[in-house]
Every structure is written in structure tokens, then in C-alpha cells.
Design a protein around this motif. Structure first.
Motif, PDB file in Angstrom:
ATOM      1  N   GLN A  99      38.712  31.453  44.600  1.00 38.56           N
ATOM      2  CA  GLN A  99      39.558  32.262  43.735  1.00 38.56           C
ATOM      3  C   GLN A  99      40.275  31.416  42.687  1.00 38.56           C
ATOM      4  O   GLN A  99      40.437  30.201  42.829  1.00 38.56           O
ATOM      5  CB  GLN A  99      40.605  33.015  44.573  1.00 38.56           C
ATOM      6  N   LYS A 100      40.729  32.106  41.641  1.00 41.97           N
ATOM      7  CA  LYS A 100      41.548  31.456  40.632  1.00 41.97           C
ATOM      8  C   LYS A 100      42.903  31.094  41.224  1.00 41.97           C
ATOM      9  O   LYS A 100      43.304  31.618  42.270  1.00 41.97           O
ATOM     10  CB  LYS A 100      41.722  32.380  39.428  1.00 41.97           C
ATOM     11  N   GLU A 101      43.624  30.219  40.531  1.00 39.10           N
ATOM     12  CA  GLU A 101      44.903  29.750  41.059  1.00 39.10           C
ATOM     13  C   GLU A 101      45.901  30.881  41.230  1.00 39.10           C
ATOM     14  O   GLU A 101      46.780  30.819  42.089  1.00 39.10           O
ATOM     15  CB  GLU A 101      45.486  28.674  40.144  1.00 39.10           C
ATOM     16  N   ARG A 262      38.078  39.449  38.523  1.00 35.52           N
ATOM     17  CA  ARG A 262      39.401  39.098  39.043  1.00 35.52           C
ATOM     18  C   ARG A 262      39.333  38.667  40.506  1.00 35.52           C
ATOM     19  O   ARG A 262      40.330  38.244  41.072  1.00 35.52           O
ATOM     20  CB  ARG A 262      40.339  40.291  38.895  1.00 35.52           C
ATOM     21  N   GLU A 264      36.675  36.739  43.392  1.00 40.41           N
ATOM     22  CA  GLU A 264      35.432  36.117  43.829  1.00 40.41           C
ATOM     23  C   GLU A 264      35.137  36.544  45.266  1.00 40.41           C
ATOM     24  O   GLU A 264      36.042  36.834  46.041  1.00 40.41           O
ATOM     25  CB  GLU A 264      35.533  34.589  43.740  1.00 40.41           C
TER      26      GLU A 264
END
Length: 442
Positions: A99-101, A262, A264
């Protein structure tokens, strides 16, 4: 001698027949329907037989009349809930997150029944003693058209709305697909085609470059599932005027959809044995305040090699399998009365208390002061491996104890330290304990 009065199944009133059939499984009902033509319509009765089957099995857990706004068949509902029922309980994330931060996937998820849906909750430690935070994660239900609808809250902020009635489309949630891999594994991936299909159904079918029409199909029409829809559009655009430009637009659109993701894909494994039993008193999910004064979740598992305890958050790390908090190959207890040395080991240590204990008149439950049994354990940090350079030969560096208390909880500690980490239940009888209101904590 009078002959006995023998009645066949068809002699019973219809409501009695439905009541009897409601105790059978779908396979048994199908077999029964094959015994006579007259029983075929009886076994296919949706509003009576399949409603009774759903009500008998799940009526005490959810409101079956509300699923799909009451517009779906109960046979479909039975088939769906029979598959989803296995979700109820605890699941842990596995594998390293991509995932993104800004998105933090949950390490522990708890599923429970809603009025017309299944709700998956993030369960995370709080900073308030032994309280836990319960925030929205996943919403699973059926639409009035009989389609599966799944929505995910990437940040767990829609507490008051996500699990309500059908008001989720206008909220900050992500449409996802939940893919089952056997009975103990599922994945959650973003449905990147959902928003695009919604825009098509609203009539926005124009190309972004020069306004040329792009051949398409309406959302919800036959053959408009994501895979079929994209294949159809691909070949239709190749045959239309300006095919090269249409293909380039389609490829660019696919890249844009991937770039706007948005969420993963994440995988989750079921925690089958989440509660202790008489034979396995340490088994299950526990929570305790460790030496850094933070609340942690622990999973204690029994296997053919003995007992191992790991932090739940560590289970998703790459090398988590080699870093248990403690382990033992001999899961036998030492019963009281205990030797004087063992009493000294316990009495000479302090119980780690939550930070607010310094400002409040807070004391650990008195029943925890009564130790009923002791188990010898080993530390994960310094293993004794004979003949291996660097391995410690000092048993005080690796040896520890588990002290089980009268109330069934336990604490653990190591001889090299001077404290005890006391563990409490995360849930009991299928319900989370010590839930902290997220609005109060945050």
C-alpha cells in the motif's frame, strides 16, 4: 388386533411438510425432490421452504428479510450466506503490504453479522490501557439485483455510515472484489472497473481527445461484465473509423485507471483457533502491554512441535516465522505447590502496568496475583544451539516462564528480565472486549 395408522409424508399439512424439510441440507432436499414429481414444486418453493432454511440457520444472527432490500430469492441468499458464514471471526493479514504510505492495511480483521450485510472491522491496539480500537474496514452485501457488492474503507473513518443502509456510494469508500481461496484464505483487490462503468452508465461515452464516439455497451446489459466489456470494446474500436486513435485512448485509459488505484491487493488468513480450550489453555488471541509500554496483540498456537507465541503485527513480515516471542517444545505445566525458587522468581518481578496507572489508583486484578500453574518457555532472541559460534550457553539468557492465573489468563517473562507481561483476552464468546470509542481516542 387393530392395524397401525401409517401416514405418508404427503398426508401432512403443507406447513408441517415445510417445517420438516427445513431441517434438511440442500443436497438432501434435492435428493428428496427426486423421489416423486409431487415433491418437486414443494422443494422449489422460495418464499416458504428456502425462507425457512435461511431463517432457521441465520435468523438469530441477521435480518434475512432485509438482504437485497427483500428483492432477492432466498435460495440465492442461502447459497451466498452459506459461503460467507466462514468469514465470521478473526483474520490476519499475510505477506508484506504494497500500500501507499497514506494507507495502512489492518493486521487483524474481525467479521461479524450486520442487519443485511457482513461487516469486517479493523482491530488495533489503543493507547488507553487494554482497550482496542474497532474501525470499519470491509462491507459485504447483495444488491437488490442479486449482485455481490463489496466496499472498503481504506482509512477506517466512516464509522457511522459505512455499515448503515444503502448510502455507501457517495462516501469515501473503495469498491473491491473479495476472492476466496479455499476456506481459510481470501484476498481483497480494488475493482478498478467500477467507477469507469458508472461513468459510462451516466451517458459520458465521448472520447477525451477530439469528441469522437467510442463504441461501448451500457452498464448492466448482457455481456457487460468487466472482462467481457473490455474485450468487446477492444475489438469494436479496432473495427471503427480512427481505430488507431481509439486503441491509444483505450490504452491510456487503462493506465489512468491503474494509476488511480487507492488499494493494492491484500491477502488474509483465517485464525481458526482464536480462543483457549481446556486442552490448550494458552491458545488464541491475546493482548498485553509489553516492555515499551505499548499494547500489543499476540497469537499463541499449538502444533506438533509444541507452543509458539508471536505478535500479530509481525506475522505479515517476511521473516516472522523465525521470531516468536516465546516458544516451548514441552507444553506441560508445573502444578502447585511450587518450589521455593519458583516462588522467588515470580515474587521478584513486577507486572508491567499501563502508563495511566501512575496517575490513577489503578491496580492489576487481584486474581492475577494467584498463580495456578507454571510452564517453562524459551526466548526467541538468543537460542541455545550447541556447536554454533555466537550462541549463548547461559540458560538465564533464554529461559523464561509462563504463569497461568486462576482466572484463565496468563503472564510471561524471562529470567534475564525483571518484569512480567500480563495477557488478557481480545474477545470472548465471539464478541470483542474493551472496545474504545474511536472518537474519544482520536
Amino acid at each position: 388386533m387393530a392395524e397401525p395408522n401409517l401416514n405418508s409424508f404427503s398426508d401432512f399439512p403443507e406447513d408441517v411438510q415445510f417445517c420438516i424439510l427445513s431441517f434438511l441440507s440442500p443436497t438432501e432436499i434435492a435428493n428428496f425432490a427426486c423421489t416423486s414429481k409431487r415433491y418437486g414444486p414443494l422443494c422449489q418453493s422460495d418464499s416458504k421452504l428456502w425462507h425457512s432454511l435461511c431463517d432457521r440457520r441465520w435468523g438469530s444472527k441477521t435480518q434475512i428479510n432485509k438482504w437485497g432490500n427483500g428483492q432477492i430469492s432466498y435460495k440465492l441468499l442461502y447459497k451466498t450466506l452459506n459461503k460467507w458464514e466462514n468469514l465470521i471471526g478473526f483474520w490476519r493479514r499475510c505477506g508484506q503490504s504494497q500500500q501507499k504510505e497514506t494507507v495502512k492495511p489492518p493486521s487483524l480483521v474481525f467479521f461479524e453479522w450486520g442487519s443485511s450485510f457482513l461487516s469486517g472491522w479493523r482491530v488495533s491496539p489503543s493507547q488507553n490501557a487494554y482497550s482496542v480500537i474497532k474501525s470499519p474496514f470491509l462491507w459485504i452485501s447483495i444488491s437488490p439485483e442479486g449482485e455481490i457488492v463489496n466496499y472498503l474503507d481504506p482509512e477506517g473513518q466512516n464509522k457511522n455510515n459505512l455499515f448503515g443502509e444503502l448510502g455507501y456510494l457517495d462516501m469515501d469508500v473503495v469498491p473491491v472484489n473479495v476472492n476466496f481461496i479455499g476456506d481459510s484464505h481470501f484476498s481483497v483487490e480494488e475493482n478498478v472497473n467500477f467507477a469507469y462503468r458508472r461513468s459510462l452508465s451516466s451517458g459520458n461515452l465521448k472520447g477525451e481527445d477530439n469528441g469522437e464516439d467510442i463504441v461501448s455497451v451500457e452498464s448492466g446489459s448482457p455481456g457487460s461484465l468487466p472482462e467481457t466489456f473490455e474485450i468487446y470494446q477492444y475489438y469494436a474500436n479496432r473495427m471503427s473509423p480512427g481505430a488507431d486513435r481509439a486503441i491509444r485512448r483505450q490504452r491510456r485509459r487503462e493506465k489512468e485507471k491503474q494509476g488511480k488505484k487507492r488499494w493494492e491487493t491484500e491477502h488474509f488468513l483465517k485464525i481458526v483457533d482464536s480462543s483457549p480450550t481446556l486442552d490448550r489453555p494458552l491458545q488464541g488471541l491475546w493482548k498485553g502491554i509489553c516492555e515499551d509500554m505499548k499494547l500489543e496483540f499476540y497469537l499463541v498456537a499449538y502444533d506438533e512441535f509444541g507452543i509458539s507465541c508471536r505478535r500479530v503485527g509481525d506475522l505479515s513480515e517476511r521473516r516472522s516465522s523465525s521470531t516468536p516471542v516465546f516458544w516451548t517444545s514441552d507444553p506441560t505445566f508445573v502444578e502447585s505447590p511450587f518450589p521455593t525458587e519458583e516462588e522467588y522468581i515470580y515474587d521478584s518481578r513486577i507486572h508491567i502496568q499501563p502508563p495511566e496507572a501512575a496517575n490513577l489508583d489503578w491496580k492489576f486484578p487481584l486474581e492475577n496475583d494467584v498463580v495456578s500453574r507454571i510452564m517453562y518457555i524459551n526466548s526467541s532472541y538468543d537460542l541455545v544451539i550447541l556447536g554454533v559460534e555466537g550462541a549463548s550457553l547461559n540458560p538465564w539468557r533464554v529461559e523464561g516462564r509462563v504463569w497461568q492465573y486462576k482466572n484463565g489468563t496468563f503472564g510471561y517473562g524471562f529470567l534475564r528480565d525483571h518484569f512480567i507481561v500480563d495477557l488478557k483476552h481480545i474477545a470472548k464468546n465471539g464478541c470483542l472486549l474493551d472496545i474504545l470509542d474511536i472518537a474519544v481516542d482520536l
